[in-house]
Scaffold this active site. Structure first.
Site, short mmCIF file in Angstrom:
data_model
loop_
_atom_site.label_atom_id
_atom_site.label_comp_id
_atom_site.label_asym_id
_atom_site.label_seq_id
_atom_site.Cartn_x
_atom_site.Cartn_y
_atom_site.Cartn_z
N LEU A 62 0.86 -1.25 -0.03
CA LEU A 62 0.03 0.04 -0.03
C LEU A 62 0.90 1.21 -0.12
O LEU A 62 1.99 1.28 0.83
CB LEU A 62 -0.74 0.18 1.24
N ASP A 63 0.56 2.19 -0.78
CA ASP A 63 1.10 3.52 -0.64
C ASP A 63 0.54 4.21 0.58
O ASP A 63 -0.69 3.73 1.15
CB ASP A 63 0.68 4.25 -2.06
N LYS A 64 0.97 5.34 1.18
CA LYS A 64 0.46 5.85 2.37
C LYS A 64 -0.52 7.14 1.91
O LYS A 64 -1.77 6.87 2.20
CB LYS A 64 1.55 6.56 3.08
N LYS A 243 9.74 3.46 -5.81
CA LYS A 243 8.95 2.59 -5.38
C LYS A 243 8.70 1.38 -6.15
O LYS A 243 8.35 0.39 -5.64
CB LYS A 243 7.51 3.17 -5.17
#
Length: 251
Positions: A62-64, A243
């Site tokens: 998950l990205d934040k 990422k």
């Protein structure tokens, strides 16, 4: 003396052999219905193949910002250097951040406008990927961003470093603002966690999935959110272009 499961599988085998066209239709129809229902819940599925292989997934990344959090950060704290008022710092900060499209920049500009502060246009704006930005105001060069950017410019963090760590421990993102000579202050921005995030992450873990959060935020802020939500692993201080490399390493 056979089970219902055996009887059903036998019946399906007979039906598939006698009418194979049904199977050819059933699979794409099932995938269409699955992707359609997913879309209703805001889940976008890349392809039929992705849906078919989803059962083999063991790690969810998950990205934040905007995924775990609402993506609508707000200014929470203002810490200024000696001789500088919070209003003066906010005016300079908003002028520097106004040309940026980053969500944290938007929070600072919105806060300044809510307080009725003057936001003058900056010149020579340059975004510095993963570190912050630089721009010129009234003929002077200013910097806004993280501690790494301040160190690159040879600016001592002094007492601001301890304050920034304290803010990060509370789950806030501290942003430094400086001119060519000294650090002018800190502005902390917090992005509220979505009310659904804790339940979603708990459900992933109940399914036996490892949950990983990747963020460009500093380690302390990321750890604070990890603690609140029970996330298995956090990878912090990641530049946007890096990422994908972290995802590939996990794969």
């Amino acid at each position: 003396g056979q089970t219902g499961e055996f009887a059903l599988s036998t019946a399906i085998a007979v039906l598939v052999i006698s009418c194979p066209c049904a199977l050819g239709l059933a699979t794409p129809v099932a995938i269409m219905v699955g992707t359609g229902k997913g879309a209703e819940y805001g889940v976008l599925i890349k392809s039929a193949e992705a849906l078919e292989t989803a059962h083999a997934v063991h790690t969810v990344v998950l990205d934040k910002t905007g995924t775990v959090t609402e993506g609508k950060p707000k200014v929470t704290d203002i810490v200024t250097a000696d001789g500088l008022s919070p209003e003066t710092l906010m005016e300079k900060a908003a002028a520097l951040e106004a040309p940026s499209e980053h969500p944290l920049s938007g929070a600072i500009v919105s806060y300044a406008r809510e307080k009725g502060l003057r936001v003058v246009p900056a010149e020579r704006f340059t975004a510095l990927s993963g570190r912050g930005l630089t721009a010129t105001l009234d003929g002077r060069v200013y910097y806004a961003g993280n501690a790494q950017l301040m160190r690159e410019q040879g600016l001592p963090l002094g007492a601001f470093e301890a304050k920034a760590q304290q803010l990060a421990n509370d789950g806030k993102t501290p942003l430094y603002f400086a001119d060519e000579e000294r650090i002018l202050g800190l502005i902390a921005v917090a992005d509220p966690i979505k009310p659904t995030s804790a339940q979603a992450i708990a459900t992933f873990r109940q399914m036996g999935l490892e949950v990983v959060m990747i963020t460009g935020d500093n380690e302390r802020t990321a750890r604070a959110i990890q603690k609140q939500l029970g996330i298995d692993t956090v990878i912090a201080d990641v530049l946007p272009q890096d990422k994908e490399a972290h995802v590939r390493a996990l794969q």
